[in-house]
Every structure is written in C-alpha cells, then in structure tokens.
Design a protein around this motif. Structure first.
Motif, PDB file in Angstrom:
ATOM      1  N   LEU A  23       0.826  -1.206   0.000  1.00  0.00           N
ATOM      2  CA  LEU A  23       0.000   0.000   0.000  1.00  0.00           C
ATOM      3  C   LEU A  23       0.863   1.260   0.000  1.00  0.00           C
ATOM      4  CD1 LEU A  23      -2.791  -1.052   2.517  1.00  0.00           C
ATOM      5  CD2 LEU A  23      -2.967  -0.905   0.029  1.00  0.00           C
ATOM      6  N   ALA A  24       1.999   1.216   0.712  1.00  0.00           N
ATOM      7  CA  ALA A  24       2.897   2.371   0.730  1.00  0.00           C
ATOM      8  C   ALA A  24       3.479   2.642  -0.657  1.00  0.00           C
ATOM      9  CB  ALA A  24       4.017   2.137   1.745  1.00  0.00           C
ATOM     10  N   LYS A  25       3.895   1.559  -1.340  1.00  0.00           N
ATOM     11  CA  LYS A  25       4.425   1.715  -2.704  1.00  0.00           C
ATOM     12  C   LYS A  25       3.366   2.269  -3.642  1.00  0.00           C
ATOM     13  CE  LYS A  25       7.988  -1.891  -2.506  1.00  0.00           C
ATOM     14  NZ  LYS A  25       8.416  -3.212  -3.018  1.00  0.00           N
ATOM     15  N   GLN A  26       2.139   1.759  -3.467  1.00  0.00           N
ATOM     16  CA  GLN A  26       1.033   2.228  -4.315  1.00  0.00           C
ATOM     17  C   GLN A  26       0.777   3.717  -4.093  1.00  0.00           C
ATOM     18  OE1 GLN A  26      -2.519  -0.188  -3.988  1.00  0.00           O
ATOM     19  NE2 GLN A  26      -3.823   1.507  -4.574  1.00  0.00           N
ATOM     20  N   TYR A  27       0.812   4.135  -2.825  1.00  0.00           N
ATOM     21  CA  TYR A  27       0.583   5.531  -2.477  1.00  0.00           C
ATOM     22  C   TYR A  27       1.678   6.430  -3.044  1.00  0.00           C
ATOM     23  CZ  TYR A  27       0.240   9.673   0.522  1.00  0.00           C
ATOM     24  OH  TYR A  27       0.156  10.950   0.986  1.00  0.00           O
ATOM     25  N   LEU A  28       2.940   6.002  -2.927  1.00  0.00           N
ATOM     26  CA  LEU A  28       4.052   6.794  -3.444  1.00  0.00           C
ATOM     27  C   LEU A  28       4.007   6.903  -4.967  1.00  0.00           C
ATOM     28  CD1 LEU A  28       6.938   5.456  -1.171  1.00  0.00           C
ATOM     29  CD2 LEU A  28       5.913   7.730  -1.117  1.00  0.00           C
ATOM     30  N   GLU A  29       3.580   5.830  -5.615  1.00  0.00           N
ATOM     31  CA  GLU A  29       3.461   5.866  -7.069  1.00  0.00           C
ATOM     32  C   GLU A  29       2.390   6.866  -7.497  1.00  0.00           C
ATOM     33  OE1 GLU A  29       4.029   5.173 -11.081  1.00  0.00           O
ATOM     34  OE2 GLU A  29       5.303   4.742  -9.345  1.00  0.00           O
ATOM     35  N   LEU A  31       1.490   9.532  -5.828  1.00  0.00           N
ATOM     36  CA  LEU A  31       2.049  10.871  -5.606  1.00  0.00           C
ATOM     37  C   LEU A  31       3.030  11.240  -6.713  1.00  0.00           C
ATOM     38  CD1 LEU A  31       2.750  11.040  -1.760  1.00  0.00           C
ATOM     39  CD2 LEU A  31       0.926  12.137  -3.024  1.00  0.00           C
ATOM     40  N   ARG A  32       3.848  10.270  -7.144  1.00  0.00           N
ATOM     41  CA  ARG A  32       4.825  10.539  -8.202  1.00  0.00           C
ATOM     42  C   ARG A  32       4.123  10.918  -9.502  1.00  0.00           C
ATOM     43  NH1 ARG A  32       6.839   8.405 -12.480  1.00  0.00           N
ATOM     44  NH2 ARG A  32       5.556   6.524 -12.307  1.00  0.00           N
ATOM     45  N   GLN A  33       3.064  10.149  -9.839  1.00  0.00           N
ATOM     46  CA  GLN A  33       2.323  10.441 -11.065  1.00  0.00           C
ATOM     47  C   GLN A  33       1.669  11.812 -11.003  1.00  0.00           C
ATOM     48  OE1 GLN A  33      -0.392   7.198 -11.626  1.00  0.00           O
ATOM     49  NE2 GLN A  33       1.218   5.697 -12.058  1.00  0.00           N
ATOM     50  N   TYR A  34       1.152  12.154  -9.813  1.00  0.00           N
ATOM     51  CA  TYR A  34       0.529  13.468  -9.679  1.00  0.00           C
ATOM     52  C   TYR A  34       1.579  14.573  -9.775  1.00  0.00           C
ATOM     53  CZ  TYR A  34      -2.163  17.373  -7.912  1.00  0.00           C
ATOM     54  OH  TYR A  34      -2.782  18.582  -7.778  1.00  0.00           O
ATOM     55  N   GLY A  35       2.751  14.322  -9.151  1.00  0.00           N
ATOM     56  CA  GLY A  35       3.799  15.335  -9.159  1.00  0.00           C
ATOM     57  C   GLY A  35       4.310  15.641 -10.549  1.00  0.00           C
ATOM     58  N   GLU A  36       4.272  14.656 -11.449  1.00  0.00           N
ATOM     59  CA  GLU A  36       4.717  14.892 -12.819  1.00  0.00           C
ATOM     60  C   GLU A  36       3.753  15.793 -13.579  1.00  0.00           C
ATOM     61  OE1 GLU A  36       5.117  11.046 -14.469  1.00  0.00           O
ATOM     62  OE2 GLU A  36       7.016  10.586 -13.459  1.00  0.00           O
ATOM     63  N   SER A  37       2.490  15.751 -13.185  1.00  0.00           N
ATOM     64  CA  SER A  37       1.494  16.535 -13.915  1.00  0.00           C
ATOM     65  C   SER A  37       1.269  17.918 -13.317  1.00  0.00           C
ATOM     66  CB  SER A  37       0.154  15.786 -13.949  1.00  0.00           C
ATOM     67  OG  SER A  37      -0.327  15.589 -12.625  1.00  0.00           O
ATOM     68  N   ARG A  38       1.570  18.086 -11.990  1.00  0.00           N
ATOM     69  CA  ARG A  38       1.303  19.368 -11.339  1.00  0.00           C
ATOM     70  C   ARG A  38       2.255  19.553 -10.157  1.00  0.00           C
ATOM     71  NH1 ARG A  38      -3.490  22.493 -11.011  1.00  0.00           N
ATOM     72  NH2 ARG A  38      -4.570  20.870 -12.179  1.00  0.00           N
ATOM     73  N   PRO A  39       2.838  20.730  -9.986  1.00  0.00           N
ATOM     74  CA  PRO A  39       3.736  20.933  -8.841  1.00  0.00           C
ATOM     75  C   PRO A  39       2.962  20.910  -7.532  1.00  0.00           C
ATOM     76  CG  PRO A  39       3.338  23.000  -9.987  1.00  0.00           C
ATOM     77  CD  PRO A  39       2.740  21.927 -10.841  1.00  0.00           C
ATOM     78  N   GLY A  59      -9.163  16.083  -5.368  1.00  0.00           N
ATOM     79  CA  GLY A  59      -9.362  14.732  -4.852  1.00  0.00           C
ATOM     80  C   GLY A  59      -8.102  13.967  -4.531  1.00  0.00           C
ATOM     81  N   VAL A  60      -6.916  14.582  -4.741  1.00  0.00           N
ATOM     82  CA  VAL A  60      -5.665  13.880  -4.482  1.00  0.00           C
ATOM     83  C   VAL A  60      -5.078  14.367  -3.163  1.00  0.00           C
ATOM     84  CG1 VAL A  60      -3.333  13.417  -5.314  1.00  0.00           C
ATOM     85  CG2 VAL A  60      -5.219  13.628  -6.935  1.00  0.00           C
ATOM     86  N   LEU A  61      -4.714  13.428  -2.288  1.00  0.00           N
ATOM     87  CA  LEU A  61      -4.127  13.755  -1.000  1.00  0.00           C
ATOM     88  C   LEU A  61      -2.700  14.235  -1.197  1.00  0.00           C
ATOM     89  CD1 LEU A  61      -4.590  13.579   2.091  1.00  0.00           C
ATOM     90  CD2 LEU A  61      -3.490  11.352   2.000  1.00  0.00           C
ATOM     91  N   LEU A  62      -2.411  15.457  -0.732  1.00  0.00           N
ATOM     92  CA  LEU A  62      -1.085  16.034  -0.925  1.00  0.00           C
ATOM     93  C   LEU A  62      -0.291  16.163   0.357  1.00  0.00           C
ATOM     94  CD1 LEU A  62      -1.959  18.867  -3.421  1.00  0.00           C
ATOM     95  CD2 LEU A  62      -1.130  16.588  -3.898  1.00  0.00           C
ATOM     96  N   GLY A  63      -0.956  16.252   1.485  1.00  0.00           N
ATOM     97  CA  GLY A  63      -0.269  16.360   2.769  1.00  0.00           C
ATOM     98  C   GLY A  63      -0.872  15.358   3.729  1.00  0.00           C
ATOM     99  N   TYR A  64      -0.229  15.154   4.874  1.00  0.00           N
ATOM    100  CA  TYR A  64      -0.731  14.123   5.778  1.00  0.00           C
ATOM    101  C   TYR A  64      -0.391  14.468   7.227  1.00  0.00           C
ATOM    102  CZ  TYR A  64      -1.397   9.699   8.112  1.00  0.00           C
ATOM    103  OH  TYR A  64      -1.821   8.728   8.981  1.00  0.00           O
ATOM    104  N   CYS A  65      -1.339  14.204   8.109  1.00  0.00           N
ATOM    105  CA  CYS A  65      -1.122  14.246   9.552  1.00  0.00           C
ATOM    106  C   CYS A  65      -1.747  12.993  10.121  1.00  0.00           C
ATOM    107  CB  CYS A  65      -1.759  15.486  10.170  1.00  0.00           C
ATOM    108  SG  CYS A  65      -1.825  15.433  11.961  1.00  0.00           S
ATOM    109  N   HIS A  66      -1.054  12.312  11.047  1.00  0.00           N
ATOM    110  CA  HIS A  66      -1.498  10.998  11.507  1.00  0.00           C
ATOM    111  C   HIS A  66      -2.856  11.023  12.187  1.00  0.00           C
ATOM    112  CE1 HIS A  66       0.464  12.825  15.003  1.00  0.00           C
ATOM    113  NE2 HIS A  66      -0.375  12.121  15.723  1.00  0.00           N
ATOM    114  N   ALA A  67      -3.343  12.164  12.620  1.00  0.00           N
ATOM    115  CA  ALA A  67      -4.578  12.198  13.403  1.00  0.00           C
ATOM    116  C   ALA A  67      -5.618  13.114  12.783  1.00  0.00           C
ATOM    117  CB  ALA A  67      -4.260  12.660  14.825  1.00  0.00           C
TER     118      ALA A  67
END
Length: 432
Positions: A23-29, A31-39, A59-67
């Motif tokens: 799931l972590a690899k999927q999430y990073l992928e 983010l990478r795909q989104y980063g290529e299309s938009r800063p 609809g794309v998660l860009l930041g994260y806080c554990h709670a």
C-alpha cells in the motif's frame, strides 16, 4: 481476468507487513504520477503535532497528519476556544431507576443512547435537541434474554458504529447484544466471554467490534456477518475498559494488574504500558498516537503509544476525601477526550467534572475548569462537533457499591460547551 484473480490470491496470502509495504508503494506511485502533472504545494505543518496537515487538490491527498479529524485538521487547540460552562445550562434527562453505567452519542450528534444497572438497555434513546426519550427497551429476569428483548443484568458498556447503523451493549451476564440503532430492534446476541463484558468499541469506518471482559480476554467480532473472529490474552486481572479508532488495534485498561495494553490485531502482539499505582478503571484514545486513562489512585495519565511510561501524570486529579478517618484520593471513574484535539474531561464522585488541556505536545496536563455535577460520573462523551459534553451519573460506581451518594440523581446530563470563536480553519497555501 486471470491476472486479476492471481493478484487477488497474492493479496490474500500476504502478511500484514507485506500489505503495508504494498500500500505504501502504491501511495508513493500515485504521488509521483501526480507530481509529474502538477507541482505540489510547499509544506504546511499542524500546530499541534508539527507534522504535515492533510489537504486535497482535485481529490488527491497532498499532505498528511497521523490524526486527521472529522471535518477538519487534527490537534485543533479547542481548549483555547471553549469557555467555562454555565451550571444553569446543564440539562438533566431523567428516566433510569438505577445508576447510569454507560452511554454513547450517535455520529451525527442527534441522539444519546444510555444504559444502567436496572438492566433496561437503551433505557433510553434520547433526542439531544428536545431531550425527549424516544425508545425504551425493558429488561427481563436472568436467563430469559432469548425470550425478552433486553438484558437481564447490569449493562456495563456500549458502543456505536461510526456509520450509526449498529449499537452494541455488554452486560454482567457475559452477553453482547447487537441492535439496530435506528429502530432499537435487537439483531443478534454474541456469546463466548466467560465473565462480565466490561468494554466495547467498533473500529472506526468498519463493523469490526472489539470486546473486553472480566475473564481477562479481548475478543474480535464481525458484526455485519454475526461472526466471531479471534480471542487475545495477556492481562493478569479483569479488563475494565477498552477503546479503538481507525487502526486495526485497540487499547485496554487492566484493572489491578496495573497495565495499559495496546493490541495489534493482525500481528497478534501487544505493547504493555506501566504508570498508575492503583486499579486502572477507564481508558480512551485521544487520537491515533495518544491516549488518556484514569485509576482509583486518583491519577489521570496521558500516554504516547511509543512510550511505555506516561507522558504526563496528574496525581490526586479530583482531590482527596475522608474515608473512615483516612485521607484517600477520589477515584477516577470516567475519562473522555474530544477526538483529535487537546481537550480532555474526567469524572469522579467529588461533585464535579474536570476539563483539562493537553499542552506542550501532549507532555503536560493542565486543569482548566470544574463543572459541578453531584454523583458518580460513570461515563463521559464529547459530541463530534465539540459543542456539548454528556455525562452518565449515578448514586453508585458502575462496577460496584462501595459508596452511595443519596443526593445524586440517576440521570444523563448534557453540558453545553460555549465557544469564543469558531475553530481555526487550516488550508493549503493556495486555499485548496
């Protein structure tokens, strides 16, 4: 189709660690795909935990806080917003003949479900706005639970699913009953515990139910399928409280074994925490990383899930009492956090509910105000929006009859929490 079937089989066979990695690899992928299309925007930190606050763009998660909390960011310092409640504004809902032992609030904050020692479950479903009693399910005699709708012994705990569909109640007669929260109709009875059921909690976002018992075990159930899943052992004394959030784990208070435990369900492992000197009678999660507990030595402890000792410990939190010529601390009988904030409430039988602030990054407990309330405060719950606090009050402690306060009213009390201003709105730098 064959590829999809093969992928599904691989997912079934994978271990919890392999699943997390996938799931972590999927999430990073993603983010990478989104980063290529938009800063991506610059970093934006949460004022409470100093981690990244989540925000979304298209609809794309860009930041994260554990709670991350419902409807807003985590760790909002609500203690700065709430004013001392006016005692005259407290509403008292009468209907229970014996002490109220437990209560829950529906996820939409419209209803309160309460139960008591008189065995009348949901002896009431209350409407918050009007204070009306909408539903009463009478109990019956012992061993007649199959014929009657309600419990036939003291109800000690209850929980409601995060979608508001199911209500679960547990009693001294080892039974867990599942109810339709909307109609108060009983759906199923779970058996399996060998002693009183003392704690219940639904995993947030699911219909997975955790239960704790005086038989020293924790059980996992699938309510949607009416199925037993597994049993976990570890405590050396009766379990007195249980709580959970979104992660596949739960926390428990182990009474006189002096431990708080974090149960990691997939790994079938547990972490053990030490800090109280007496029986630990209540425990609640503040967010996914912190929890609060109370004991009969009068202490309230604030914990981080990565430290085995309390981050903060308030001794004699509700003061001292004269008991047969001896000075003893008032027992802590209930704790309640406002989820994902710095506000905590505690209850005892010293004629008040206390509000506390978790400060300095959850490393300090600061008392805020006392709210006058006569009787044993056996249960406390904040509304999801944080605009009111509900207390289940009785003449006796929920677990026994050590003292009796005749002046107390067996009731449900709604305490409005006035706010100075709306909670701050945290947004991404571009306003998304």
């Amino acid at each position: 189709r064959r590829r999809e079937a093969a992928a599904e089989e691989e997912e079934i066979d994978e271990t919890p660690q392999e699943k997390k990695l996938r799931l972590a690899k999927q999430y990073l992928e993603e983010l990478r795909q989104y980063g290529e299309s938009r800063p991506a925007p610059g970093p934006f930190s949460c004022p409470g935990c100093r981690l990244l606050v989540p925000w979304r763009r298209e609809g794309v998660l860009l930041g994260y806080c554990h709670a991350w909390g419902r409807g807003g960011p985590a760790h909002i310092p609500l203690s700065l917003q709430v004013q001392p409640p006016d005692p005259a504004s407290i509403r008292v809902l009468r209907g229970h003949q014996l002490p109220v032992t437990c209560l829950v609030i529906s996820p939409d904050d419209r209803f309160i479900f309460s139960a008591s020692k008189d065995g009348t479950i949901i002896k009431c479903k209350w409407e918050v706005e009007s204070g009306k009693r909408l539903c009463v399910v009478p109990g019956g005699k012992k061993s007649t639970e199959e014929q009657n709708m309600g419990h036939a012994s003291h109800i000690l705990c209850m929980a409601i699913s995060s979608d508001g569909k199911y209500l679960a109640t547990g009693d001294r007669n080892k039974l867990i009953m599942i109810w339709d929260a909307a109609t108060c109709k009983r759906l199923h009875i779970f058996t399996g515990h060998h002693d009183a059921v003392s704690g219940l909690s639904f995993r947030k976002g699911t219909h997975q139910l955790y239960s704790a018992s005086h038989d020293r075990s924790v059980k996992v159930w699938d309510v949607a399928e009416n199925a037993y899943v597994e049993t976990l052992f570890g405590h050396q004394d009766v379990i007195t409280g249980l709580d959970s959030l979104s992660r596949e784990c739960c926390v428990t208070a182990g009474g006189r074994d002096g431990t708080v435990r974090l149960w990691k369900i997939p790994e079938e492992s547990q972490l053990v925490f030490y800090g109280h000197q007496g029986s630990i009678d209540c425990i609640q999660l503040i967010n996914e990383e912190h929890m609060v507990s109370g004991a009969d030595d009068g202490s309230v402890a604030l914990w981080g899930l990565t430290k085995k000792k309390p981050l903060a410990l308030a001794r004699q939190a509700h003061g001292m009492q004269d008991s047969q010529g001896l000075q003893e601390p008032y027992w802590i009988s209930a704790v309640a956090p406002l989820r994902n904030s710095d506000l905590v409430a505690t209850g005892s039988h010293n004629a008040s509910v206390k509000l506390w602030k978790c400060s300095e990054g959850f490393r300090k407990l600061e008392p805020l105000w006392d709210i006058p309330l006569v009787g044993f405060v056996n249960s406390l719950k904040f509304s999801s929006a944080g605009d009111f606090l509900v207390a289940g009050v009785g003449q006796e402690h929920r677990l026994g009859r050590w003292w009796r306060i005749k002046k107390a009213k067996n009731s449900v009390c709604i305490i409005p929490l006035r706010q100075r201003a709306a909670a701050p709105s945290l947004e991404a730098p571009d306003g998304s």
